[in-house]
Design an enzyme around this catalytic site. Structure first.
Site, PDB file in Angstrom:
ATOM      1  CG  HIS A  18      13.893 -24.327  25.016  1.00  0.00           C
ATOM      2  ND1 HIS A  18      14.149 -24.193  26.356  1.00  0.00           N
ATOM      3  CD2 HIS A  18      13.141 -23.250  24.666  1.00  0.00           C
ATOM      4  CE1 HIS A  18      13.581 -23.086  26.807  1.00  0.00           C
ATOM      5  NE2 HIS A  18      12.957 -22.497  25.790  1.00  0.00           N
ATOM      6  CD  GLU A  66      17.893 -28.806  26.134  1.00  0.00           C
ATOM      7  OE1 GLU A  66      18.775 -28.581  26.988  1.00  0.00           O
ATOM      8  OE2 GLU A  66      17.228 -27.903  25.595  1.00  0.00           O
ATOM      9  CB  SER A  87      22.534 -26.622  32.495  1.00  0.00           C
ATOM     10  OG  SER A  87      21.836 -27.352  33.474  1.00  0.00           O
ATOM     11  CB  CYS A  91      15.113 -24.360  30.662  1.00  0.00           C
ATOM     12  SG  CYS A  91      13.930 -25.165  29.549  1.00  0.00           S
ATOM     13  CB  CYS A 105      14.651 -28.937  28.350  1.00  0.00           C
ATOM     14  SG  CYS A 105      14.223 -27.851  26.951  1.00  0.00           S
TER      15      CYS A 105
END
Length: 148
Positions: free
Chosen positions: A55, A57, A80, A82, A85
């Protein structure tokens, strides 16, 4: 509330998301900063690397390498986080998260706040529009990403 550095890193997370989109991936980007100093930036690479954990992040934090502490950092993300993360943010004790888009995906802001993390919704229209368009054009890939 948002400093000039915040605005710069919000834009960089958006540009990282665009980099992923241009490479055939999901338009999600992230930046880790200490004050006005950039530590690392990254973007979602699930599709590009066939890695379900890559992902935006996670890519950013991986590129940041080992840090003695994260307690003086801010994580910027174009979407935003998940739960995976968000859990990493809590685990690393990152005290401040700025989110460009809570419209197209959200729900973990309360979880972050419940762990003492300052969460700021930047309501960054270019990020919101980019993700909205991506979801409309790629519903199967989006649903795969959010495990729907």
């Amino acid at each position: 509330m948002l400093s000039p550095a915040d605005l710069r890193f919000i834009d960089l997370s958006f540009r990282e998301a665009k980099t992923s989109l241009d490479a055939g991936g999901l338009p999600i980007g992230s930046v880790l900063a200490r004050g006005d100093a950039l530590i690392a930036s990254g973007h979602n690479q699930r599709v590009q690397h066939g890695d379900p954990i890559a992902h935006g992040e996670m890519d950013c934090l991986r590129k940041a390498g080992r840090q003695a502490t994260y307690r003086d950092t801010t994580l910027y993300t174009s979407l935003s986080p998940c739960m995976m993360c968000a859990g990493t943010i809590v685990q690393f004790k990152i005290p401040r998260v700025i989110i460009n888009d809570t419209i197209n995906f959200g729900g973990n802001e309360a979880f972050l706040r419940s762990h003492g993390i300052e969460v700021i919704d930047a309501a960054h229209d270019p990020s919101i529009q980019q993700m909205r368009k991506f979801i409309a054009e790629n519903p199967a890939l989006w649903n795969e990403d959010i495990m729907e």
